[in-house]
Design a protein around this motif. Sequence first.
Motif, mmCIF file in Angstrom:
data_model
loop_
_atom_site.group_PDB
_atom_site.id
_atom_site.type_symbol
_atom_site.label_atom_id
_atom_site.label_comp_id
_atom_site.label_asym_id
_atom_site.label_seq_id
_atom_site.Cartn_x
_atom_site.Cartn_y
_atom_site.Cartn_z
ATOM 1 N N GLU A 1 -4.827 -27.119 -49.114
ATOM 2 C CA GLU A 1 -5.250 -28.376 -48.506
ATOM 3 C C GLU A 1 -6.769 -28.491 -48.415
ATOM 4 O OE1 GLU A 1 -3.367 -28.461 -44.729
ATOM 5 O OE2 GLU A 1 -1.346 -28.139 -45.532
ATOM 6 N N VAL A 2 -7.483 -27.376 -48.540
ATOM 7 C CA VAL A 2 -8.944 -27.398 -48.398
ATOM 8 C C VAL A 2 -9.584 -26.589 -49.523
ATOM 9 C CG1 VAL A 2 -8.890 -27.633 -45.885
ATOM 10 C CG2 VAL A 2 -8.901 -25.347 -46.907
ATOM 11 N N GLY A 3 -10.876 -26.828 -49.750
ATOM 12 C CA GLY A 3 -11.616 -25.971 -50.660
ATOM 13 C C GLY A 3 -11.817 -24.627 -49.983
ATOM 14 N N PHE A 4 -11.276 -23.562 -50.574
ATOM 15 C CA PHE A 4 -11.203 -22.310 -49.838
ATOM 16 C C PHE A 4 -11.654 -21.148 -50.696
ATOM 17 C CE2 PHE A 4 -9.060 -18.975 -47.346
ATOM 18 C CZ PHE A 4 -9.422 -19.374 -46.065
ATOM 19 N N ASP A 5 -12.483 -20.298 -50.117
ATOM 20 C CA ASP A 5 -12.985 -19.121 -50.803
ATOM 21 C C ASP A 5 -11.837 -18.148 -51.098
ATOM 22 O OD1 ASP A 5 -15.464 -17.337 -51.446
ATOM 23 O OD2 ASP A 5 -14.153 -16.088 -50.215
ATOM 24 N N LYS A 6 -11.760 -17.675 -52.350
ATOM 25 C CA LYS A 6 -10.646 -16.813 -52.750
ATOM 26 C C LYS A 6 -10.663 -15.472 -52.021
ATOM 27 C CE LYS A 6 -9.896 -18.794 -57.340
ATOM 28 N NZ LYS A 6 -9.853 -18.521 -58.812
ATOM 29 N N PRO B 1 3.354 -14.291 -40.160
ATOM 30 C CA PRO B 1 2.239 -15.177 -40.531
ATOM 31 C C PRO B 1 2.731 -16.336 -41.392
ATOM 32 C CG PRO B 1 1.668 -12.878 -40.902
ATOM 33 C CD PRO B 1 3.140 -12.913 -40.632
ATOM 34 N N PRO B 2 1.973 -17.423 -41.432
ATOM 35 C CA PRO B 2 2.365 -18.573 -42.259
ATOM 36 C C PRO B 2 2.080 -18.315 -43.728
ATOM 37 C CG PRO B 2 0.239 -18.975 -41.257
ATOM 38 C CD PRO B 2 0.722 -17.665 -40.699
ATOM 39 N N PRO B 3 2.527 -19.194 -44.622
ATOM 40 C CA PRO B 3 2.215 -19.062 -46.059
ATOM 41 C C PRO B 3 0.772 -19.488 -46.310
ATOM 42 C CG PRO B 3 3.493 -21.060 -45.671
ATOM 43 C CD PRO B 3 3.427 -20.344 -44.353
ATOM 44 N N TRP B 4 -0.154 -18.536 -46.209
ATOM 45 C CA TRP B 4 -1.576 -18.859 -46.272
ATOM 46 C C TRP B 4 -1.960 -19.572 -47.569
ATOM 47 C CZ3 TRP B 4 -3.619 -18.874 -41.779
ATOM 48 C CH2 TRP B 4 -3.341 -17.895 -40.819
ATOM 49 N N GLU B 5 -1.416 -19.113 -48.708
ATOM 50 C CA GLU B 5 -1.782 -19.727 -49.980
ATOM 51 C C GLU B 5 -1.437 -21.211 -49.989
ATOM 52 O OE1 GLU B 5 0.163 -17.068 -49.646
ATOM 53 O OE2 GLU B 5 -0.386 -15.473 -51.073
ATOM 54 N N ARG C 1 -15.500 -22.710 -42.990
ATOM 55 C CA ARG C 1 -16.888 -23.157 -42.753
ATOM 56 C C ARG C 1 -17.572 -22.229 -41.742
ATOM 57 N NH1 ARG C 1 -17.332 -29.592 -41.983
ATOM 58 N NH2 ARG C 1 -19.531 -28.986 -42.124
ATOM 59 N N PRO C 2 -17.674 -20.940 -42.057
ATOM 60 C CA PRO C 2 -18.214 -19.990 -41.077
ATOM 61 C C PRO C 2 -19.668 -20.243 -40.691
ATOM 62 C CG PRO C 2 -17.979 -18.936 -43.230
ATOM 63 C CD PRO C 2 -17.272 -20.267 -43.301
ATOM 64 N N ALA C 3 -20.497 -20.646 -41.656
ATOM 65 C CA ALA C 3 -21.908 -20.879 -41.351
ATOM 66 C C ALA C 3 -22.070 -22.055 -40.402
ATOM 67 C CB ALA C 3 -22.701 -21.113 -42.632
ATOM 68 N N ASP C 4 -21.296 -23.110 -40.623
ATOM 69 C CA ASP C 4 -21.380 -24.286 -39.754
ATOM 70 C C ASP C 4 -20.837 -23.976 -38.363
ATOM 71 O OD1 ASP C 4 -22.456 -25.991 -41.759
ATOM 72 O OD2 ASP C 4 -20.464 -26.242 -42.609
ATOM 73 N N LEU C 5 -19.787 -23.170 -38.309
ATOM 74 C CA LEU C 5 -19.250 -22.773 -37.007
ATOM 75 C C LEU C 5 -20.265 -21.938 -36.246
ATOM 76 C CD1 LEU C 5 -16.985 -22.556 -34.941
ATOM 77 C CD2 LEU C 5 -15.992 -20.702 -36.308
ATOM 78 N N ALA C 6 -20.932 -21.010 -36.924
ATOM 79 C CA ALA C 6 -21.955 -20.194 -36.285
ATOM 80 C C ALA C 6 -23.118 -21.053 -35.788
ATOM 81 C CB ALA C 6 -22.457 -19.124 -37.253
#
Length: 241
Positions: free
Chosen positions: A148-153, A139-143, A230-235
């Motif tokens: 690069e984006v506002g991301f939920d911890k 896997p890539p270095p997720w952290e 952005r799960p809500a927007d994707l849904a």
Amino acid sequence: MTTYVLVPGFWLGGWAWRSVADDLRARGHEVHAVTLTGLGDRAHLARPDVDLDVHVTDVLNVLRYEDLTDVVLVGHSYAGAVVVPAVADRAPERVAKLVFVDTGPLPDGTAQCEFDEPDEQAATAELVKAHGDGWRLPPPPWEQLAEEVGFDKDALAALVERSVPQPWATATTPVTLTGVWEKLPRLGILCGFTEEQARAMAAAPMFRHMAGDRWEFAELPTWHWPMFSRPADLAEILHGA
């Protein structure tokens, strides 16, 4: 009610769609989030010969054994590039629409790894050799990517904890397509580029399947994994599909 089959990209399992799937179910839809062989809760089945054909069969078996028809078949990244078109090509009678999440279908005879430039292909192959026992892509270095984006911890923690190496043969196996799938309507959900750019890309042979009047596009500006950012927007976009 619509039936959705959600197929994740590299390193992820069906768990990656949880927020999106919960949202769609709350709207009254039927949702099947697929975990491909060697990933997620099926990580124990990973082996060097798990290739694209195995993953295509995974999805075909969900359609067959769940007896699903009129499906909106959704593929993210790798799954949209090669898995979803191959599934639709073999079982078009079960699919109503194809959705490509920040990706597009590659032509017959093309492997997913060919999407990258030669230098990047060589670097990835070396990573597989040096850190993946010659058959797994770590896997890539997720952290680092998440900065690069506002991301939920909590979402980031799940990515770090649950993503697993990708069987590399899934990326090097050329996709086999007859063209039957091309009769289906398609939605492209664009996260890293615009509709204008997507339509311009269709002039290149690698992206020729991005052209045509069977396409519609929705822009969702975020990083490459919108099911986390952005799960809500994707849904909402999938609901509209």
